[in-house]
Design an enzyme around this catalytic site. Structure first.
Site, PDB file in Angstrom:
ATOM      1  N   HIS A  79      -3.051  58.119  85.083  1.00 47.72           N
ATOM      2  CA  HIS A  79      -2.797  59.541  85.357  1.00 47.72           C
ATOM      3  C   HIS A  79      -3.001  60.360  84.101  1.00 47.72           C
ATOM      4  O   HIS A  79      -2.412  60.051  83.069  1.00 47.72           O
ATOM      5  CB  HIS A  79      -1.365  59.746  85.852  1.00 47.72           C
ATOM      6  CG  HIS A  79      -1.258  59.666  87.334  1.00 47.72           C
ATOM      7  ND1 HIS A  79      -1.403  60.761  88.132  1.00 47.72           N
ATOM      8  CD2 HIS A  79      -1.076  58.620  88.142  1.00 47.72           C
ATOM      9  CE1 HIS A  79      -1.291  60.382  89.396  1.00 47.72           C
ATOM     10  NE2 HIS A  79      -1.094  59.085  89.435  1.00 47.72           N
ATOM     11  N   TYR A 206       4.749  70.610  87.789  1.00 44.57           N
ATOM     12  CA  TYR A 206       5.984  71.219  87.294  1.00 44.57           C
ATOM     13  C   TYR A 206       6.073  72.624  87.864  1.00 44.57           C
ATOM     14  O   TYR A 206       5.213  73.465  87.575  1.00 44.57           O
ATOM     15  CB  TYR A 206       5.968  71.307  85.768  1.00 44.57           C
ATOM     16  CG  TYR A 206       5.950  69.961  85.053  1.00 44.57           C
ATOM     17  CD1 TYR A 206       7.056  69.115  85.112  1.00 44.57           C
ATOM     18  CD2 TYR A 206       4.846  69.557  84.301  1.00 44.57           C
ATOM     19  CE1 TYR A 206       7.063  67.891  84.454  1.00 44.57           C
ATOM     20  CE2 TYR A 206       4.847  68.336  83.626  1.00 44.57           C
ATOM     21  CZ  TYR A 206       5.956  67.504  83.711  1.00 44.57           C
ATOM     22  OH  TYR A 206       5.949  66.307  83.052  1.00 44.57           O
ATOM     23  N   PRO A 298      15.010  62.677  81.840  1.00 40.88           N
ATOM     24  CA  PRO A 298      13.709  62.219  82.347  1.00 40.88           C
ATOM     25  C   PRO A 298      12.627  63.302  82.307  1.00 40.88           C
ATOM     26  O   PRO A 298      11.514  63.068  82.764  1.00 40.88           O
ATOM     27  CB  PRO A 298      13.988  61.813  83.804  1.00 40.88           C
ATOM     28  CG  PRO A 298      15.423  62.029  84.053  1.00 40.88           C
ATOM     29  CD  PRO A 298      16.012  62.794  82.896  1.00 40.88           C
ATOM     30  N   LYS A 302      10.237  59.752  78.742  1.00 42.11           N
ATOM     31  CA  LYS A 302      10.240  58.976  77.486  1.00 42.11           C
ATOM     32  C   LYS A 302      11.173  57.765  77.531  1.00 42.11           C
ATOM     33  O   LYS A 302      11.021  56.847  76.722  1.00 42.11           O
ATOM     34  CB  LYS A 302      10.670  59.863  76.308  1.00 42.11           C
ATOM     35  CG  LYS A 302       9.810  61.092  76.078  1.00 42.11           C
ATOM     36  CD  LYS A 302       8.436  60.739  75.594  1.00 42.11           C
ATOM     37  CE  LYS A 302       7.629  61.963  75.209  1.00 42.11           C
ATOM     38  NZ  LYS A 302       6.205  61.713  75.116  1.00 42.11           N
ATOM     39  N   TYR A 391       2.945  64.466  74.759  1.00 49.11           N
ATOM     40  CA  TYR A 391       3.283  64.028  76.117  1.00 49.11           C
ATOM     41  C   TYR A 391       3.137  62.513  76.271  1.00 49.11           C
ATOM     42  O   TYR A 391       3.945  61.860  76.923  1.00 49.11           O
ATOM     43  CB  TYR A 391       2.343  64.758  77.076  1.00 49.11           C
ATOM     44  CG  TYR A 391       2.773  64.818  78.525  1.00 49.11           C
ATOM     45  CD1 TYR A 391       4.076  65.116  78.892  1.00 49.11           C
ATOM     46  CD2 TYR A 391       1.840  64.618  79.539  1.00 49.11           C
ATOM     47  CE1 TYR A 391       4.448  65.198  80.223  1.00 49.11           C
ATOM     48  CE2 TYR A 391       2.191  64.705  80.876  1.00 49.11           C
ATOM     49  CZ  TYR A 391       3.506  64.986  81.209  1.00 49.11           C
ATOM     50  OH  TYR A 391       3.867  65.069  82.525  1.00 49.11           O
TER      51      TYR A 391
HETATM   52  C1  LIG Z   1      15.653  59.294  88.280  1.00 48.07           C
HETATM   53  C2  LIG Z   1      15.127  58.790  86.973  1.00 48.07           C
HETATM   54  C3  LIG Z   1      13.769  58.956  86.663  1.00 48.07           C
HETATM   55  C4  LIG Z   1      13.262  58.500  85.454  1.00 48.07           C
HETATM   56  N1  LIG Z   1      11.930  58.683  85.162  1.00 48.07           N
HETATM   57  C5  LIG Z   1      11.431  58.212  84.001  1.00 48.07           C
HETATM   58  C6  LIG Z   1      10.011  58.261  83.707  1.00 48.07           C
HETATM   59  O1  LIG Z   1       9.204  58.746  84.499  1.00 48.07           O
HETATM   60  N2  LIG Z   1       9.583  57.717  82.530  1.00 48.07           N
HETATM   61  C7  LIG Z   1      10.451  57.148  81.623  1.00 48.07           C
HETATM   62  O2  LIG Z   1      10.009  56.680  80.553  1.00 48.07           O
HETATM   63  N3  LIG Z   1      11.796  57.082  81.870  1.00 48.07           N
HETATM   64  C8  LIG Z   1      12.299  57.571  83.034  1.00 48.07           C
HETATM   65  N4  LIG Z   1      13.620  57.420  83.324  1.00 48.07           N
HETATM   66  C9  LIG Z   1      14.496  56.750  82.358  1.00 48.07           C
HETATM   67  C10 LIG Z   1      14.368  55.230  82.458  1.00 48.07           C
HETATM   68  O3  LIG Z   1      14.575  54.789  83.769  1.00 48.07           O
HETATM   69  C11 LIG Z   1      15.376  54.581  81.514  1.00 48.07           C
HETATM   70  O4  LIG Z   1      15.195  55.156  80.242  1.00 48.07           O
HETATM   71  C12 LIG Z   1      15.182  53.071  81.445  1.00 48.07           C
HETATM   72  O5  LIG Z   1      15.661  52.477  82.622  1.00 48.07           O
HETATM   73  C13 LIG Z   1      15.915  52.493  80.238  1.00 48.07           C
HETATM   74  O6  LIG Z   1      15.800  51.090  80.244  1.00 48.07           O
HETATM   75  P1  LIG Z   1      16.958  50.199  79.634  1.00 48.07           P
HETATM   76  O7  LIG Z   1      16.515  48.792  79.790  1.00 48.07           O
HETATM   77  O8  LIG Z   1      17.319  50.693  78.294  1.00 48.07           O
HETATM   78  O9  LIG Z   1      18.252  50.497  80.524  1.00 48.07           O
HETATM   79  P2  LIG Z   1      18.496  50.244  82.068  1.00 48.07           P
HETATM   80  O10 LIG Z   1      17.235  50.284  82.844  1.00 48.07           O
HETATM   81  O11 LIG Z   1      19.610  51.182  82.449  1.00 48.07           O
HETATM   82  O12 LIG Z   1      19.025  48.752  82.113  1.00 48.07           O
HETATM   83  C14 LIG Z   1      20.308  48.391  81.653  1.00 48.07           C
HETATM   84  C15 LIG Z   1      20.779  47.183  82.443  1.00 48.07           C
HETATM   85  O13 LIG Z   1      22.036  46.749  81.933  1.00 48.07           O
HETATM   86  C16 LIG Z   1      22.882  46.393  83.010  1.00 48.07           C
HETATM   87  N5  LIG Z   1      24.263  46.491  82.530  1.00 48.07           N
HETATM   88  C17 LIG Z   1      24.983  47.623  82.304  1.00 48.07           C
HETATM   89  N6  LIG Z   1      26.197  47.313  81.839  1.00 48.07           N
HETATM   90  C18 LIG Z   1      26.249  45.963  81.744  1.00 48.07           C
HETATM   91  C19 LIG Z   1      27.265  45.043  81.327  1.00 48.07           C
HETATM   92  N7  LIG Z   1      28.453  45.472  80.892  1.00 48.07           N
HETATM   93  N8  LIG Z   1      26.990  43.705  81.382  1.00 48.07           N
HETATM   94  C20 LIG Z   1      25.786  43.256  81.811  1.00 48.07           C
HETATM   95  N9  LIG Z   1      24.790  44.097  82.234  1.00 48.07           N
HETATM   96  C21 LIG Z   1      25.027  45.429  82.189  1.00 48.07           C
HETATM   97  C22 LIG Z   1      22.516  47.369  84.102  1.00 48.07           C
HETATM   98  O14 LIG Z   1      22.849  46.901  85.403  1.00 48.07           O
HETATM   99  C23 LIG Z   1      20.990  47.488  83.913  1.00 48.07           C
HETATM  100  O15 LIG Z   1      20.278  46.564  84.704  1.00 48.07           O
HETATM  101  C24 LIG Z   1      14.145  57.854  84.535  1.00 48.07           C
HETATM  102  C25 LIG Z   1      15.503  57.673  84.857  1.00 48.07           C
HETATM  103  C26 LIG Z   1      15.999  58.132  86.059  1.00 48.07           C
HETATM  104  C27 LIG Z   1      17.461  57.918  86.378  1.00 48.07           C
END
Ligand SMILES: Cc1cc2nc3c(=O)[nH]c(=O)nc-3n(C[C@H](O)[C@H](O)[C@H](O)COP(=O)(O)OP(=O)(O)OC[C@H]3O[C@@H](n4cnc5c(N)ncnc54)[C@H](O)[C@@H]3O)c2cc1C
Length: 394
Positions: A79, A206, A298, A302, A391
């Protein structure tokens, strides 16, 4: 992993099986570093949890270099255009042909998580589902210990040389560290929707509207994400589907730019825009990556990308520390990653200001500035180049 009485011992204990924890685990397995991942949810839950979709070129490169991109290659879509709509009309920004000339790859986060889980297990990884980390002891000592509890209420203990805190914005790692932090609560809420419908246009859209932001983000040929700014504690979660589609159509100017391709709303949640920056990203033997290290809205896609980037840096640093007793990369981890987090936060903040109706005492004045920003983005080559670079950058 060895069992030491009732305490399991490993080199690196990873909290959380999101993009950060799973990339970290996969890279450690590839480097032959012992690790265990604890995940509080079930495998089915994390493999269906729809969140991000837009992967930056550097994230794609990390996944490719480490053999984690088979699904992405088969199912990801390139994209490179986003579109802005406002009272002044619409314009497209072909960012794949501006700035550094790089596109995003759209691949739903739940598919990426599914791929990463399968690959981690294929690499012989130890991944414990439905095990919640409850307490981290002795993070400043030589062998920190994590207490966890399974779904039946049984306690499990894990000792490790290092802990990768990848358990997200509300996880245990973030709650445990006492490092400095700055926070911005934006007082902006989005109704985040997934529609069983093809995107109306193949671009990100947007919609800048006086009644609130509306956006369209393609996910696949059948599924589209929409966002609709709404009252923080209002009843938007209960709105009937026709009302949601009417509101999206109004704010995206469907009467002027063409009707939306509607479908069943298959998921809805509220996202309260919030940023939090932690500094440093480490305390003792506990290192933070992904959403645990920083909360980012979001608005500029990033979060998942910072998660991949942080996990890659942490994997390299843990590997050097565990295999070669060389701690230099771990000592530098926070200082190296923070500038990239700050840059992403800065761009994300500028997107929030660009997309939402200003409020407060100088709202009318800031609305004029917003119009000027949009005009500049539509007409200035250097502004468009800078936007394009920022971006896709992480
Ligand atoms: C609606 C939405 C849209 C988004 N769109 C985008 C996008 O287009 N592009 C982008 O880059 N980002 C986007 N994001 C953000 C992105 O989803 C997050 O930044 C990303 O999931 C971060 O990854 P992570 O592995 O750090 O955390 P997470 O994906 O939150 O993973 C953390 C994991 O830890 C687990 N956990 C929590 N506490 C504990 C515990 N105490 N013990 C054991 N396990 C635990 C959780 O269950 C989870 O599976 C979006 C977020 C949302 C909510």
């Amino acid at each position: 992993m060895r069992a030491d009485g009732s305490t399991h011992t490993t080199a690196v204990l990873i909290l959380g099986a999101g993009p950060a924890g799973l990339v970290l685990g996969n890279l450690l397995r590839a480097a032959d570093v012992e690790c265990v991942i604890l995940e509080r949810r079930s495998r089915a839950h994390i493999e269906q949890r729809a969140r991000a979709g837009f992967l930056a070129p550097e994230s794609v490169a990390v996944l490719r270099e480490h053999g984690l991109d088979a699904g992405l290659r088969a199912g990801g879509q390139t994209h490179g255009i986003c579109e802005f709509r406002s009272a002044a009309g619409r314009f497209e920004l072909n960012y794949a042909e501006l700035g550094r000339g790089e596109p995003h790859t759209v691949y739903p986060q739940q598919n990426l998580v599914t791929d990463l889980v399968a690959e981690f297990l294929r690499r012989g990884g130890d991944l414990r589902f439905e095990l919640t980390a409850e307490q981290i002891h002795d993070r400043f000592g030589d062998r920190p210990l994590v207490q966890a509890r399974d779904a039946e209420g049984r306690e499990h203990r894990f000792a490790a040389r290092y802990i990768g805190g990848c358990d997200g914005a509300r996880g245990l790692a973030r709650r445990t560290v006492t490092v400095a932090r700055t926070v911005n609560e934006y007082d902006i809420t989005w109704l985040a929707l997934l529609a069983q419908a093809p995107p109306t246009t193949s671009t990100v859209v947007y919609g800048v509207h006086p009644d609130g932001f509306a956006g369209q983000m393609p996910r696949s040929a059948e599924i589209t994400r929409y966002y609709l700014q709404c009252a923080p504690h209002g009843d938007a979660l209960n709105w009937e589907e026709p009302r949601i589609w009417a509101e999206l159509a109004r704010r995206l100017g469907a009467d002027r730019h063409g009707p939306l391709r509607e479908g069943a709303i298959i998921e809805r949640s509220l996202v309260h825009l919030r940023s939090e920056i932690l500094d440093p990203l480490q305390e003792g033997k506990l290192f933070l990556a992904g959403d645990a290290a920083t909360s980012i809205s979001p608005s500029a896609a990033k979060g998942a990308n910072l998660a991949v980037l942080g996990a890659r840096a942490l994997a390299e640093a843990f590997t050097r520390a565990v295999r070669h007793y060389d701690h230099t990369a771990l000592d530098r981890y926070s200082a190296d990653l923070l500038p990239r987090i700050l840059r992403a936060q800065q761009f994300s903040n500028s997107m929030i200001e660009l997309l939402h109706p200003p409020t407060g005492p100088a709202a009318a004045f800031r609305r004029d500035l917003q119009r000027a920003q949009l005009h500049s983005l539509a007409t200035s080559r250097s502004h468009r180049d800078f936007f394009a670079e920022s971006y896709v950058d992480i």
